[in-house]
Design an enzyme around this catalytic site. Structure first.
Site, PDB file in Angstrom:
ATOM      1  N   ARG A   1       2.994   4.824   6.339  1.00 39.11           N
ATOM      2  CA  ARG A   1       3.417   4.112   7.547  1.00 39.11           C
ATOM      3  C   ARG A   1       3.874   2.680   7.271  1.00 39.11           C
ATOM      4  O   ARG A   1       4.223   1.955   8.202  1.00 39.11           O
ATOM      5  CB  ARG A   1       2.254   4.094   8.559  1.00 39.11           C
TER       6      ARG A   1
ATOM      7  N   HIS B   1      -2.175  -3.904   5.034  1.00 34.22           N
ATOM      8  CA  HIS B   1      -2.012  -3.512   6.444  1.00 34.22           C
ATOM      9  C   HIS B   1      -3.359  -3.248   7.080  1.00 34.22           C
ATOM     10  O   HIS B   1      -4.315  -2.846   6.411  1.00 34.22           O
ATOM     11  CB  HIS B   1      -1.092  -2.289   6.571  1.00 34.22           C
TER      12      HIS B   1
ATOM     13  N   CYS C   1      -6.194   0.188   6.966  1.00 28.83           N
ATOM     14  CA  CYS C   1      -5.917   0.769   5.640  1.00 28.83           C
ATOM     15  C   CYS C   1      -7.029   1.745   5.218  1.00 28.83           C
ATOM     16  O   CYS C   1      -8.207   1.397   5.215  1.00 28.83           O
ATOM     17  CB  CYS C   1      -5.797  -0.366   4.617  1.00 28.83           C
TER      18      CYS C   1
ATOM     19  N   CYS D   1       0.845  -1.197   0.000  1.00 27.50           N
ATOM     20  CA  CYS D   1       0.000   0.000   0.000  1.00 27.50           C
ATOM     21  C   CYS D   1       0.878   1.244   0.000  1.00 27.50           C
ATOM     22  O   CYS D   1       1.996   1.239   0.519  1.00 27.50           O
ATOM     23  CB  CYS D   1      -0.907  -0.003   1.237  1.00 27.50           C
TER      24      CYS D   1
ATOM     25  N   ASP E   1       0.444   3.769   1.716  1.00 26.95           N
ATOM     26  CA  ASP E   1       0.416   4.371   3.053  1.00 26.95           C
ATOM     27  C   ASP E   1       1.835   4.657   3.563  1.00 26.95           C
ATOM     28  O   ASP E   1       2.700   3.772   3.534  1.00 26.95           O
ATOM     29  CB  ASP E   1      -0.307   3.406   4.010  1.00 26.95           C
TER      30      ASP E   1
HETATM   31 ZN    ZN Z   1      -3.377   1.275   3.033  1.00 27.67          ZN
END
Ligand code: ZN
Length: 203
Positions: A46, A98, A101, A42, A44
């Site tokens: 993080r 994750h 999400c 992803c 993301d």
């Molecule tokens: Zn995500």
């Protein structure tokens, strides 16, 4: 100092430290790449692939997008897989989603009029949620539903990857793994151990 300047200063520091630790590091890096893993994760911020797995430059061939999707008709995704498998000959493809999400959460909410591209992109995820609505409804909390859909999404992308001609026709076929990263404790859970076609299961 503004953020991009800070990043450039940090880069200079990193290059200097890396060279001091390993004088041949950049010489070897510039010779070419030989990663053993294609990572599909992803976007993301993080969930940075190299950081959470202690990998180094050259270790991972990486593709990241919202909610770690692998739509079969998407040339961006397909070209990454094609190059990783047919040219780099990676032995492993890892789909890593994750918990928590945002892309998965969005698939459980009404479409946002401000995000037409995101809406189109996550449409298959909305369909997946619909297909598994009874299982998702078992979870009382929104977080529970999001996290279960995140797992189902990883399983779905793993299957799509295993079904591609690129994976099926490669000899040896790369092993396709499904992982989920937890923001709560930094641990990765395996949701699909790596096997492809008639390869024996192994993680
Ligand atoms: Zn995500």
């Amino acid at each position: 100092m503004n953020l991009p300047r800070q990043m450039l200063a940090a880069n200079a520091e990193w290059a200097e430290e890396t060279l001091a630790r390993d004088p041949l590091f950049f010489k070897e890096l510039s010779q070419g790449q030989n990663p053993q893993v294609l990572w599909i994760g992803c976007s993301d911020s993080r969930v940075p692939a190299e950081t959470i797995t202690h990998c180094q430059p050259g270790d991972l061939f990486v593709h990241r997008n919202i909610a770690n999707l692998f739509p079969p008709d998407d040339d961006n995704c397909a070209s990454v897989l094609e190059y990783a498998v047919r040219v780099l000959k990676v032995g492993h493809v890892i789909v890593c989603g994750h918990y928590g999400c945002g892309g998965v959460r969005a698939a459980l909410l009404p479409p946002s009029p401000e995000l037409p591209h995101v809406n189109r992109r996550i449409a298959p995820l909305c369909a997946l949620a619909q297909m598994h609505r009874h299982e998702l409804d078992v979870h009382a909390s929104e977080d529970g539903r999001i996290n279960r859909l995140a797992e189902l999404n990883v399983l779905e992308q793993v299957q799509r990857l295993r079904d591609t001609a690129i994976v099926r026709e490669s000899r040896p076929a790369p092993l396709v793994h499904g992982w989920i990263f937890s923001l709560d404790d930094g641990r990765i859970n395996v949701v699909a151990s790596g096997y492809s076609g008639d390869e024996p299961a192994s993680a």
